[in-house]
Design an enzyme around this catalytic site. Structure first.
Site, PDB file in Angstrom:
ATOM      1  CG  ASP A 199      29.364  34.138  42.821  1.00  0.00           C
ATOM      2  OD1 ASP A 199      29.064  34.497  41.563  1.00  0.00           O
ATOM      3  OD2 ASP A 199      30.283  34.662  43.399  1.00  0.00           O
ATOM      4  CD  GLU A 366      32.604  35.355  35.867  1.00  0.00           C
ATOM      5  OE1 GLU A 366      33.655  35.729  35.983  1.00  0.00           O
ATOM      6  OE2 GLU A 366      31.661  35.795  36.037  1.00  0.00           O
TER       7      GLU A 366
END
Ligand code: FUB
Length: 476
Positions: A199, A366
């Site tokens: 991420d 997401e």
């Protein structure tokens, strides 16, 4: 102070007392053993040469740790087996783990050393973490077990063992290693930061690039802390250590330290992050921490969540990101399942809940990310599940920071012929003062990674003349 925060402080105090006990235990051993200062190791590809048997190197063979001769004439496989990537300790950023070229980690089991795949559970991570102390001769190191600090890696009959420290010249030499150049240098760039990090939020402050990733390698993504890295060239990265740790620093979140994003305003830096609790309540929340420098230390700005997981109906409150428009207005975006956006107040740590909008494009899962180029707003996101090799990045464009969005399609996805899978949860940065763009994203660690063993890569992102993003080619 609430009951929960008192309990929290007690837990932190207990952990700290435990750590202090370990340090004390090590100190007692040191008192017997002579000085054994914590030593820093370079991260990245290296080999480890025995002090007592120069010319023999730590390697793994049929999963077992050994000490074998290696020369430039050795078989390619021998040189590969004697090359490790030294990475952030799987159990502690103060120590180190050793990743083999086939993606395994050196760990102890039944006091023998071997290479195994990271399961991400607490025992494995501890068994695969070693703390560096000074070795028997200048420039060498000795590797103490993280969970058995009185034991060190040593060779015996040219096999590697985790043995109880003995204050003898023989033990000291047999448990000391020189860190050398790798026998098998990488022929590609590898992950930009060695080890398991996912991420990635990439950004630039003051002409320097910064990376803020999730610390990966934990079963159930249960990591608890964030590190910061910086670079001037996107190739050589400095590790600035831990910038926020849910343990001591965040009273309302224990784990699920996911997907940080940092924005600057008025000389301060705001770190938006996701966090969950260890109580069995699986709800995630968003928090914000503040610092005077991009490398922290950050402190929880509110002492409570910025967005509570139950505040808005539908979706998970994870994966925050901030976009600041040319007029100085910042917007917060977040969400898994449902994408939400809201203008942030000037303090960067509050917003009007009535202004929150759902902005979910089709295919969205997401990891929202927003930037602006030539007056066009680009809204990007990840599709599918991060555990799927089909995790990928898509985007839409619009004429305002809040849409409406026109979907343009997928721009980054797996490249199986190169062994690259699960390319997603990205972020984008423009090289300061130019129209050159880069994308940071994670992929399954190459080789042998999966949805909780991910690594960070950076590649070029180019635009066609009509402003559409060209397909991004993920590279090794
Ligand atoms: O790293 C934990 C979670 O996995 C992130 O929040 C998601 O975006 C996915 O990458």
């Amino acid at each position: 102070m609430t009951f929960r925060s008192r309990r929290r402080r007690r837990r932190t105090a207990t952990l700290r007392a435990g750590t202090a006990a370990l340090v004390l235990l090590s100190a007692c051993l040191v008192a017997v053993a002579g000085p054994a200062h914590a030593a820093a190791l370079p991260t990245g590809a290296r080999s480890l040469e025995s002090v007592s048997h120069p010319g023999r190197y730590v390697r793994h063979l049929n999963s077992l740790g050994r000490l074998d001769p290696v020369t430039s004439g050795s078989a390619a496989q021998t040189r590969l087996d004697a090359t490790f990537t030294i990475v952030n300790g799987l159990a502690s950023p103060a120590c180190f783990s050793f990743q083999t070229r086939d993606g395994l980690f050196l760990r102890h089991r039944d006091w023998g050393l071997r290479g195994d795949a990271n399961t991400g559970d607490t025992t494995f991570r501890a068994d695969a973490t070693f703390c560096a102390v000074d070795g028997s001769v200048a420039g060498s190191v000795s590797l103490a077990s993280y969970n058995y600090p009185g034991r060190r890696i040593r060779h015996r009959d040219f096999a590697l063992w985790l043995d109880t420290y003995q204050d003898t010249a023989l033990f000291r030499a047999d448990s000391s290693f020189r860190i050398t150049a790798p026998w098998a240098p990488r022929t590609n760039r590898g992950p930009v930061i060695p080890g398991l990090f996912a991420d990635p939020h990439i950004t630039a402050f003051g002409g320097r690039y910064y990376l803020y990733p999730t610390t990966d390698g934990y079963a159930g993504w249960s990591g608890t802390y964030y590190k910061a890295f910086s670079s001037t060239d996107l190739v050589n990265w400095t590790d600035h250590g831990v910038i926020l740790d849910h343990g001591p620093d965040v009273s309302w979140a224990d784990n699920s330290a996911w997907a940080p994003a940092v924005a600057a305003r008025n000389g301060r830096y705001y770190l938006y992050f996701s966090g969950g609790q260890a109580t069995g309540d699986t709800t995630k929340h968003l928090g914000v921490a503040v610092a005077d420098a991009p490398t922290g230390p950050f402190r929880d700005a509110l002492g409570r969540a910025l967005v509570r997981g139950d505040q808005f109906s539908g979706g998970q409150a994870i994966d925050p990101t901030v976009f600041t428009d040319d007029d100085g207005q910042s917007y917060l975006y977040w969400g898994q399942g449902v994408a939400r956006a809201v203008p942030l107040n000037a303090d960067m740590v509050s917003f009007d809940p009535a202004r929150v909008r759902v902005v979910t494009p089709s295919g969205y899962n997401e990891a929202p990310f927003v930037f602006k180029r030539d007056g066009v707003y680009y809204f990007m996101w990840s599709e599918n599940d991060t555990r799927s090799e089909d995790y990928r990045v898509a985007y839409a464009t619009g004429s305002t920071p809040l849409g409406p969005w026109t979907k343009r399609g997928v721009v980054l996805q797996k490249r199986l012929e190169a062994g690259i899978k699960g390319t997603g949860h990205h972020s984008v940065v423009r090289a300061p003062g130019s129209d050159t763009w880069y994308v940071a994203y994670h992929r399954f660690a190459v080789p042998a990674g999966n949805g909780t063993n991910r690594e960070t890569a950076v590649d070029r992102m180019e635009f066609a003349a009509d402003g559409t993003i060209r397909p991004i080619v993920p590279t090794l």
